[in-house]
Motif scaffolding. Structure first.
Motif, PDB file in Angstrom:
ATOM      1  N   ILE A 264       7.021 -26.168  -7.072  1.00  0.00           N
ATOM      2  CA  ILE A 264       8.668 -26.615  -7.485  1.00  0.00           C
ATOM      3  C   ILE A 264       8.387 -26.701  -9.261  1.00  0.00           C
ATOM      4  N   ALA A 265       7.494 -27.722  -9.586  1.00  0.00           N
ATOM      5  CA  ALA A 265       7.595 -27.955 -10.957  1.00  0.00           C
ATOM      6  C   ALA A 265       7.159 -26.847 -11.745  1.00  0.00           C
ATOM      7  N   ARG A 266       6.593 -25.996 -11.435  1.00  0.00           N
ATOM      8  CA  ARG A 266       6.359 -24.613 -12.158  1.00  0.00           C
ATOM      9  C   ARG A 266       8.053 -23.803 -12.218  1.00  0.00           C
ATOM     10  N   MET A 269      13.021 -26.050 -14.941  1.00  0.00           N
ATOM     11  CA  MET A 269      13.060 -25.867 -16.250  1.00  0.00           C
ATOM     12  C   MET A 269      13.371 -27.144 -16.531  1.00  0.00           C
ATOM     13  N   ALA A 270      12.896 -27.903 -17.780  1.00  0.00           N
ATOM     14  CA  ALA A 270      13.281 -28.914 -18.609  1.00  0.00           C
ATOM     15  C   ALA A 270      13.056 -28.617 -20.002  1.00  0.00           C
ATOM     16  N   ASN A 271      14.147 -28.726 -20.766  1.00  0.00           N
ATOM     17  CA  ASN A 271      14.097 -28.734 -22.303  1.00  0.00           C
ATOM     18  C   ASN A 271      13.392 -27.177 -22.519  1.00  0.00           C
ATOM     19  N   GLY A 272      13.772 -26.238 -21.677  1.00  0.00           N
ATOM     20  CA  GLY A 272      13.530 -24.766 -22.343  1.00  0.00           C
ATOM     21  C   GLY A 272      12.339 -24.390 -21.670  1.00  0.00           C
ATOM     22  N   LYS A 273      11.408 -25.251 -20.979  1.00  0.00           N
ATOM     23  CA  LYS A 273      10.134 -25.038 -20.530  1.00  0.00           C
ATOM     24  C   LYS A 273       9.918 -25.674 -19.071  1.00  0.00           C
ATOM     25  N   PRO A 274       8.942 -24.828 -18.507  1.00  0.00           N
ATOM     26  CA  PRO A 274       8.624 -25.285 -16.930  1.00  0.00           C
ATOM     27  C   PRO A 274       8.455 -26.950 -17.014  1.00  0.00           C
ATOM     28  N   SER A 331       6.843 -37.072  -2.373  1.00  0.00           N
ATOM     29  CA  SER A 331       8.327 -36.825  -1.926  1.00  0.00           C
ATOM     30  C   SER A 331       8.995 -37.377  -3.133  1.00  0.00           C
ATOM     31  N   SER A 332       8.720 -38.515  -3.815  1.00  0.00           N
ATOM     32  CA  SER A 332       9.709 -39.073  -4.802  1.00  0.00           C
ATOM     33  C   SER A 332       9.725 -38.078  -5.969  1.00  0.00           C
ATOM     34  N   LEU A 333       8.467 -37.679  -6.369  1.00  0.00           N
ATOM     35  CA  LEU A 333       8.417 -36.832  -7.645  1.00  0.00           C
ATOM     36  C   LEU A 333       9.080 -35.489  -7.336  1.00  0.00           C
ATOM     37  N   ALA A 334       9.186 -34.898  -5.985  1.00  0.00           N
ATOM     38  CA  ALA A 334       9.872 -33.704  -5.720  1.00  0.00           C
ATOM     39  C   ALA A 334      11.246 -33.979  -5.884  1.00  0.00           C
ATOM     40  N   ARG A 335      11.805 -35.220  -5.552  1.00  0.00           N
ATOM     41  CA  ARG A 335      13.301 -35.308  -5.922  1.00  0.00           C
ATOM     42  C   ARG A 335      13.642 -35.356  -7.316  1.00  0.00           C
ATOM     43  N   ARG A 336      13.018 -35.973  -7.988  1.00  0.00           N
ATOM     44  CA  ARG A 336      12.770 -35.938  -9.524  1.00  0.00           C
ATOM     45  C   ARG A 336      12.917 -34.402 -10.154  1.00  0.00           C
ATOM     46  N   ALA A 337      11.979 -33.670  -9.363  1.00  0.00           N
ATOM     47  CA  ALA A 337      11.785 -32.282 -10.236  1.00  0.00           C
ATOM     48  C   ALA A 337      13.152 -31.313 -10.050  1.00  0.00           C
ATOM     49  N   ILE A 338      13.859 -31.662  -8.782  1.00  0.00           N
ATOM     50  CA  ILE A 338      15.028 -30.890  -8.525  1.00  0.00           C
ATOM     51  C   ILE A 338      16.246 -31.289  -9.344  1.00  0.00           C
ATOM     52  N   GLY A 339      16.381 -32.521  -9.963  1.00  0.00           N
ATOM     53  CA  GLY A 339      17.454 -33.226 -10.431  1.00  0.00           C
ATOM     54  C   GLY A 339      18.782 -33.307  -9.650  1.00  0.00           C
ATOM     55  N   PRO A 340      19.671 -32.903 -10.030  1.00  0.00           N
ATOM     56  CA  PRO A 340      21.112 -32.918  -9.577  1.00  0.00           C
ATOM     57  C   PRO A 340      21.151 -32.431  -8.140  1.00  0.00           C
TER      58      PRO A 340
END
Length: 398
Positions: A264-266, A269-274, A331-340
């Motif tokens: 998911i983190a790959r 995108m954040a600030n134009g990069k994975p 699971s918490s980091l997965a939520r952060r990863a998908i943002g809104p």
């Protein structure tokens, strides 16, 4: 202490991998991988496949229909099935009640109940927690009064996992109100289809129906369904919980969850990069990966000790604490990863055949429900606060 696997153990791991490649249905592994719930028929389908292989209860002694696997084999099997996204076997009968029956049950109980577990004739649930008796399990109030050749049971159990499917419950009941609380508890097998048993669903925060309340009103249970001796249920309950908590390290599940999180983190995108290249997120990801590696080493030490005849004590509490915290952090980091996309989570996303359009990427819909569901990990099986008390007593002598 040698923590490496022998050539025979490596060959066993290869056998498990080959079996999973050939026998695990892709549609089941896909649902597990993406965090979707399996229905009863799907769970039973996988358990039937394992039963045909003879691997439904491989940890049982051979004399009772198991494979007599060593603790190392069981560890490797759990790792491989989790990383292959195989459905979890419902543990209540096969992995929790069965060891108690084998250790403390009568020969008649073993001869009757164990084959039925292997054949899939019974679906068991656990009747431990009550309102006011969760972590303080010695406070159970569900009463069982002896009446001739039967016990009459009245009371309530709660958080009964998959009780809506079960036809049998192993239950802690109070048979004596005099003396210390622990000495008045007995271990009883209750027919969920008996008159006076009522199951009411509890819908959890993630919108799922996984747990239930169970009410007993003058339920008659044959006295032959008492396991062991009357008043020794606390001893049997502690024996069972040692098995349950040791397995809660869930190394395989955490490894599979971490791999999914990285994918998911790959993709995000954040600030134009994975996102996986973001310094702050990468640091949090690295921290949980290091903690998982440390937990795996600790688990291997416990496994190696058990292979030499040792029995887990306070170590099972350590594994339970860290294992549950790591899975929650993933699971918490997965939520952060998908943002809104972490905010909307329509329950319909987990309904087979739903035509609701996905909100965000196809992996986003189940992340928040899973996050909410996994809040339970630090509570069930004895809350993490209680586990810390056990460690402080057993290890530090406080």
């Amino acid at each position: 202490m040698d923590l490496s696997f022998s050539p025979e153990e490596q060959a066993f791991r290869d056998e498990v991998r080959d079996f999973l490649k050939s026998e695990l249905p892709a549609r089941l592994s896909d649902k597990v991988r993406t965090g979707k719930h399996l229905d009863k028929a799907e769970i039973e389908e996988w358990q039937a496949i394992l039963s045909r292989k003879g691997w439904l209860a491989p940890h049982w002694p051979k004399e009772y229909g198991g494979q007599g696997w060593s603790v190392v084999q069981r560890y490797l099997y759990d790792i491989e099935t989790s990383q292959a996204h195989a459905p979890h076997v419902v543990p209540f009968g096969l992995s929790m009640l069965a060891p108690v029956l084998i250790a403390f049950g009568s020969q008649e109980q073993k001869d009757h109940w164990l084959p039925r577990m292997l054949n899939g004739d019974d679906w068991w649930c656990q009747g431990y927690s009550e309102p006011g008796a969760g972590s303080d399990l010695a406070n159970v109030r569900t009463a069982a009064i002896r009446d001739g050749d039967e016990y009459v049971v009245n009371g309530q159990k709660t958080w009964t996992t998959l009780g809506q499917h079960a036809n049998m419950m192993f239950c802690l009941v109070r048979t004596d109100t005099d003396g210390p609380r622990q000495q008045g508890i007995s271990f009883l097998l209750v027919d969920m289809e008996a008159p006076g048993v009522e199951v009411r669903p509890i819908i959890t925060l993630d919108g799922g129906h996984e747990v239930n309340e169970v009410f007993f009103t003058d339920v008659r249970v044959p006295a032959e369904n008492l396991v062991g001796e009357e008043g020794r249920g606390w001893t049997y309950a502690k024996y069972l919980l040692t098995y349950e908590r040791t397995s809660m390290a869930a190394i395989g599940s955490s490894k599979a969850g971490l791999a999914w999180l990285k994918s998911i983190a790959r993709a995000e995108m954040a600030n134009g990069k994975p996102l996986i290249e973001d310094a702050l997120f990468a640091a949090r990801l690295a921290r949980v990966e290091i903690e998982l590696a440390n937990l795996e080493t600790t688990t291997l030490r416990v496994v190696a000790s058990a292979a030499q005849g040792g029995a887990p004590g306070a170590e099972s509490s350590i594994l339970k604490i860290k294992g549950s915290e790591i899975r929650q952090e993933i699971s918490s980091l997965a939520r952060r990863a998908i943002g809104p996309y972490a905010q909307p989570f329509p329950p319909e996303i987990d309904v087979e055949g739903s035509n609701e359009p996905a909100i965000g990427p196809d992996y986003a819909g189940v992340i928040t429900p899973n996050y909410l569901n996994l809040r339970k990990l630090t509570i069930f099986g004895g809350s993490n606060e209680i586990q810390k008390n056990i460690i402080s007593k057993a290890v530090l002598g406080l």
